[in-house]
Design an enzyme around this catalytic site. Structure first.
Site: not given
Lengths: 161, 281
Positions: A98-99
């Site tokens: 996840i960014c």
């Protein structure tokens, strides 16, 4: 998913253990809406079920988050990933990474698993398009050796989510 | 030879004996360590550390009477000795002098925080202090709950007797009487429940807990943004995570932290009323 991540190989410190026990009690009394903690006896790895919020692109979809805590949590951020299949989202890679800045550079020890969950749900809810990040294939290929997302040098596409 | 040279030579010899004692102590040879420290004391009786080191050996051997004696001597020489107050406190607790023992531990905690707020001694002293306070609470609250229980039984019996007496005077309205009698008994039971409330362990309120450790405050400090944290925890954050306030994210430096005495008082008042809050795990 697979083996333990590099950051969680060491056991939790006393401080980390104490804090996680308190977070767990608080979660049981007052869980964030849309999330369910899957009970295990492993305090160092939480598996959490996420339900897409009604009225958003992810309504009626269920995903699983895996949260691994480092020895010196909360002075260090936990590692948070989706267990594939990960939701189709411009900031979520197909390997589940996840960014999201608060998981890396912008971590603060005043954040909790509960507040992370709320941030992730709000990231999902505000999405207007179901697609992978533009660099998905390249990124996922680079992670094949089991690299943790915490070792990635992230550049955050925008600060809206 | 001049007297000053003599004194210096004696001090040097005593110091060597201390090193010898420390060496034996590390090898768990406490008897030999005690002999070395005793010789050092004979040469230089005014060095507090010789007394506290010997006290530590006595502690290892559970010889609490001698721990107390040596600590008292050390305090006579240096009343700021963290270790002397700490071990004296433990010795007093050992002979169940709770109030005095707790007082000594509190004194050593204050002194220890002044010297090194993140030091291992501060944590160790706090744990011993919390343990003592918790034991004291357990003791007192058990007694209190027995007394309340027996008082409750007496009051209930007396009330029932009075109700019986009243009903023999009034004829009719039986239903109404029965109803108000039951209400009185229930009200009495509520009064006793209320009286026992403080002794029932629940959760410590959030406003008395650090936002990072989620633990009850021991040594709270406030940031310019108005957020209060546990001192050792926020210092750790400033060192390891970054120089910012974890909640407001404003820049934050060690020098900006100020003790939050009001919260410290509030914690003290809470713990005086709810001794179960001292339970550490």
């Amino acid at each position: 998913m697979s083996g333990p991540s590099p950051s969680s190989r060491k056991g939790l410190s006393k401080i980390a253990c104490n804090r996680l026990q308190k977070e767990l009690v608080e979660w049981q009394v007052n869980p964030p809406v849309g999330f369910k903690h899957k009970a295990t006896d492993n305090l160092q790895r939480w598996v959490i079920e996420v339900n897409g919020a009604p009225g958003t692109l992810y309504a009626n979809e269920t995903y699983q988050l895996q949260v691994d805590f480092p020895e010196h949590y909360p002075m260090e951020a936990p590692q948070v990933i989706f267990i594939p299949p990960a939701p189709l989202h411009p900031h979520i890679y197909s390997n589940g990474h996840i960014c999201l800045d608060i998981l890396y550079d912008s971590w603060s020890p005043a954040m909790t698993v509960s507040s992370i969950c709320i941030s992730i749900l709000s990231m999902l809810s505000s999405s207007t398009v179901k697609q992978r990040p533009a660099d998905n294939d390249r990124y996922v290929k680079n992670c094949r050796n089991g690299r943790s997302p915490k070792e990635t040098r992230w550049w955050f596409h925008d600060d809206k989510v | 030879m001049s007297p000053t040279v003599d004194a210096a030579a004696v001090a040097k010899q005593a110091e060597q004996l201390r090193q010898e004692g420390n060496f034996c102590f590390k090898k768990d040879r406490f008897g030999a360590a005690i002999d070395a420290y005793t010789e050092a004391i004979a040469l230089c009786p005014n060095v507090p550390i010789y007394w506290t080191n010997r006290a530590l050996c006595h502690r290892k051997r559970n010889d609490w009477k001698r721990v107390e004696e040596d600590c008292r001597r050390a305090i006579q020489i240096d009343h700021h000795s963290v270790k002397a107050h700490y071990m004296l406190g433990l010795a007093l607790l050992e002979r169940q002098e709770y109030a005095e023992g707790v007082k000594e531990l509190e004194k050593s905690l204050d002194l220890g925080r002044g010297a090194n707020p993140q030091g291992y001694m501060v944590e160790e002293i706090w744990l011993e202090l919390a343990k003592a306070k918790y034991m004291e609470w357990e003791h007192v609250s058990t007694k209190r709950s027995w007394e309340l229980q027996s008082l409750k039984e007496i009051c209930e019996a007396a009330l029932k007797e009075k109700q019986l007496l009243d009903s023999s005077h009034t004829k009719g309205f039986l239903d109404e009487n029965t109803k108000s009698n039951a209400e009185q008994l229930e009200a009495l039971s509520k009064v006793f429940q209320k009286a026992a409330e403080n002794d029932i362990p629940t959760e410590v309120p959030d406003y008395l807990c650090c936002k990072i450790s989620l633990d009850i405050f021991r040594d709270p400090v406030i940031t310019p943004g108005g957020v209060t944290y546990e001192r050792a925890v926020i210092l750790d954050h400033l060192e390891k995570v970054g120089r910012f306030d974890p909640i407001t994210r404003e820049p934050l430096y060690k020098s900006q932290l100020v003790p939050n005495l009001a919260i410290k008082e509030a914690v003290r008042a809470f713990l005086n009323k709810h001794g179960w809050g001292y339970k550490m795990d």
